[in-house]
Design a protein around this motif. Sequence first.
Motif: not given
Length: 446
Positions: A66-67, A166-170, A172
């Motif tokens: 994703h990033r 997508d672990w950049s999601t905030r 989480l």
Amino acid sequence: MPPADDARVTVGDDAPDARPALVALDTPRDGVPPVVATPDALAEVVAAFAAGTGPVAVDAERASGHRYGQRAFLVQIRREGAGTALVDPAALPDLSSLGDAIADAEWVLHAASQDLPCLAEVGLRPALVFDTELGSRLAGFQRVGLAAVVEQLLGLSLAKEHSAVDWSTRPLPEPWLRYAALDVEVLVDVRDALAAELEQQGKLDWAREEFAAVAAAPPAPPRVDPWRRTSQLHRVRNRRQLAAVRELWQARDRLAQEQDVSPGRILPDAAIIAAVTGTPATPRDLLELPGFNGRGARRHIGVWFDALTRARKLSDADLPPHTLPSEGPPPPRVWGERDPVAAARLARCRAAVTAIAAEHSLPVENLVAPDTVRRLTWSPPAGPGPDGLPDQGQVEAFLREHGVREWQVALTAAALTASMPAPGPDDPVLAAPADDDATAAAGPDA
């Protein structure tokens, strides 16, 4: 670790020959901890982990699909006496204080070589590692993913449904945080069970050598011409087309870096190859090609067409070569023509290494790297043996120079030395080796 009665669910199997029912690992024993995202919260974690005891389970979650890049977006750690902490490196990019607090402990990771680079970027560098994935390979396990190893060693079922999110999601989502906490929940238990298994097989000292090499490995150098890793590059037939791949790849990479988006989400590799082999004459032609109907691809259609135009205008002298110069041996498929004796030598050495790996239930690539065997057999050091080939001491020195560990040298040096001379008139004729090694995909130390 005995499972908590309120946190585990039995998973049955109606097959007549079913193994004992697994127990689902679906809730952390201490609950899901809050995400650590402030200096004060980090200071509390540092104090708790400094006061904890025993090994530290460590994991990291990236967002590479994703990033842009491979940086960590969540770090999970667990230690006896400290519990589990979920740390946000996006909010706290310097975790060196945490690294200092656990510097003397053994860090337990699964597939450590995948996580150590992104952990180092935030100041987390272990001195002592236990890699449960690599240890499982050495133990001869057929499946070495974390869920499979947890199942085999602990009888627990560990879900992996959030591994590619997508672990950049905030913020989480709570189910993702639960999944992340569970990844370190039983990692030390896996380490203990696996160490006992390796000890029983007489391989624990081998594993310790491998883990030390993983911990001490320097950062990987930047790739030369990373655009050559574009999928389906084999469809490109000439240097002009290679230049077009390069221009498109570099244009995409610049956009991806600027937007912090995975390059493949802007333009798939398949679209790059379609544009290069389809020779579009106008931007409209480019839009008709497969892969250019996505929003990201269409938005930057001018960028892609300009890249193709630049490639068409390059002089012949500025076109990339078909292949990069290599300081290693040529592809084994051409050995039979260029040096039949070396081809036979490689076949004999491969057969010897394969036999030793089978004897000890090891993946071939974890016994000795295929590239090292190729280098040894293509250009062996001169020595006193038949046809001027090296003796065992020289083979051992060669292996060590190429990063082969002592346990691997002890297992393979004699057999490799004996396999170096060309076949005699009474020896069976061995087929020229193929490029592909008949082995499983290489592990972290391949």
